[in-house]
Design an enzyme around this catalytic site. Structure first.
Site, PDB file in Angstrom:
ATOM      1  N   CYS A 105       0.822  -1.217   0.000  1.00 25.04           N
ATOM      2  CA  CYS A 105       0.000   0.000   0.000  1.00 25.04           C
ATOM      3  C   CYS A 105       0.855   1.265   0.000  1.00 25.04           C
ATOM      4  O   CYS A 105       0.490   2.261  -0.616  1.00 25.04           O
ATOM      5  CB  CYS A 105      -0.944   0.002   1.192  1.00 25.04           C
ATOM      6  SG  CYS A 105      -0.093  -0.082   2.773  1.00 25.04           S
ATOM      7  N   HIS A 248      -2.155   1.488   7.224  1.00 29.15           N
ATOM      8  CA  HIS A 248      -2.431   1.435   5.795  1.00 29.15           C
ATOM      9  C   HIS A 248      -2.098   2.799   5.192  1.00 29.15           C
ATOM     10  O   HIS A 248      -2.224   3.818   5.857  1.00 29.15           O
ATOM     11  CB  HIS A 248      -3.912   1.107   5.607  1.00 29.15           C
ATOM     12  CG  HIS A 248      -4.333   0.875   4.191  1.00 29.15           C
ATOM     13  ND1 HIS A 248      -3.614   0.101   3.309  1.00 29.15           N
ATOM     14  CD2 HIS A 248      -5.425   1.314   3.506  1.00 29.15           C
ATOM     15  CE1 HIS A 248      -4.238   0.076   2.147  1.00 29.15           C
ATOM     16  NE2 HIS A 248      -5.338   0.799   2.233  1.00 29.15           N
ATOM     17  N   ASN A 269      -8.343   4.444  -2.510  1.00 25.77           N
ATOM     18  CA  ASN A 269      -7.704   3.261  -1.936  1.00 25.77           C
ATOM     19  C   ASN A 269      -7.097   2.417  -3.064  1.00 25.77           C
ATOM     20  O   ASN A 269      -7.333   2.695  -4.244  1.00 25.77           O
ATOM     21  CB  ASN A 269      -8.739   2.464  -1.126  1.00 25.77           C
ATOM     22  CG  ASN A 269      -8.100   1.562  -0.082  1.00 25.77           C
ATOM     23  OD1 ASN A 269      -6.877   1.439  -0.016  1.00 25.77           O
ATOM     24  ND2 ASN A 269      -8.925   0.924   0.738  1.00 25.77           N
TER      25      ASN A 269
END
Ligand SMILES: *[C@@H]1O[C@H](CO)[C@@H](O)[C@H](O)[C@H]1NC(C)=O
Ligand SMILES: *[C@@H]1O[C@H](CO)[C@@H](O)[C@H](O)[C@H]1NC(C)=O
Length: 304
Positions: A105, A248, A269
């Site tokens: 991520c 994240h 995202n």
């Protein structure tokens, strides 16, 4: 003493974790829990996702990264802002990617925001390669997570190639090698590098973060993820239930206020387009337990 009590009070008041919802989350079958939660009419709804791609949480933001912190002078800021509309000529801002089952991520959040900024500031349209992040550190697999500031430093020192040169390939990431050539033999790896000029942390003040978005474009942010975030379908996310899962990284592209007056951040995202609002998420601003404001990083591309 007095100020300590005051700080504690603020932290408690800001937390919207609900023990009753959490208990039902633990005990009810998933589909029953989903309809129960959605019947409560909170600012956001959940869904039961059928894909069970193992989600990975790779970004560690607590490292001492050595980047300067910048602030912005007070400026006239809009109430709503969406980088997709502001720079509609930059198609990468609209894109939602899928990191797959790899804790990458921090590469997606950072490198995708750098593609956006390369377009915004230099009018150069490229998909910078997350895969080139394999060259950050070959002593460990990049899928085990990492730090956005390290990606920004790499961009300044080594540059990043485009996806045409190095497309995303998890299998190859597990080789723990820095491949310095393009999959397309007609392209030259070193010629395809795009460099950064500067990197910095953005001060945690909400108006400074808003000003940074309006002036310079998308940034990468870190957040603490709880189980409820994985169920997010749409609306403005406020942490309500579930255990902490880890950290994240996401790309922050805008902000606004919803119909009931809740201020939110708008994020892209990297879990594909099925989750959230077509892959985009709105998250309530100033949730200390989620912690977006204290982990905002960005950089500016080198002028060509
Ligand atoms: C939620 O909204 C629906 C439709 O507006 C309404 O019928 C219902 O009573 C509300 N539920 C709660 C718990 O407020
Ligand atoms: C970036 O990648 C997307 C998806 O593959 C593609 O549609 C788009 O044309 C690419 N943009 C550039 C500038 O290469």
């Amino acid at each position: 003493m007095r100020s300590l009590v005051f700080v504690l009070f603020i932290a408690l008041a800001a937390s919207e974790f609900d023990p009753e919802i959490h208990r039902k989350f633990k005990t009810l079958p998933k589909h029953e829990f989903v309809s129960y939660f959605n019947s409560l009419n909170h600012s956001w709804t959940i869904a039961e996702y059928s894909d069970d791609i193992p989600l990975s949480y790779g970004a560690n933001f607590d490292a001492n990264h050595g980047l300067p912190t910048i602030t912005h002078d007070v400026m006239d800021l809009p109430q709503q802002f969406d980088a997709r509309q502001q720079w509609s000529q930059c198609e990468t801002i609209q894109q939602i990617k899928d990191q797959g089952s790899c804790g990458s991520c921090y590469l997606f959040g950072t490198i995708n925001s750098l593609s956006d900024r390369t377009c915004i500031h230099n009018d150069v349209h490229v998909n910078l390669s997350e895969q080139d992040g394999e060259c950050l550190d070959t002593s460990k697999c990049v899928c085990e997570g990492g730090h956005p500031p390290d990606v920004l430093q790499f961009w300044i020192q080594n540059g990043l190639v485009t996806e045409d040169c190095k497309p995303y390939d998890i299998q190859s990431l597990y080789e723990q090698q820095c491949h310095k050539k393009c999959v397309n033999p007609s392209m030259d790896y070193f010629n395809d590098k795009h460099f950064g000029d500067s990197a910095y942390q953005v001060d945690s003040d909400v108006d400074t973060i808003r000003a940074e978005l309006v002036k310079n474009g998308p940034v990468v942010v870190g957040m603490t993820v709880y189980e409820d975030f994985q169920d997010y379908r749409g609306g403005v996310y406020v942490h309500k239930y579930g255990k902490e899962k880890g950290h994240h990284a996401l790309r922050l592209i805008g902000f606004g206020t919803d119909d009931s007056g809740v201020d939110y951040w708008l994020l892209a995202n990297s879990w594909g387009t099925v989750r959230g609002e077509g892959g985009f998420y709105r998250i309530k601003r100033n949730q200390p337990e989620v912690g977006i404001e204290s982990r905002v990083f960005a950089g500016l591309p080198r002028k060509n």
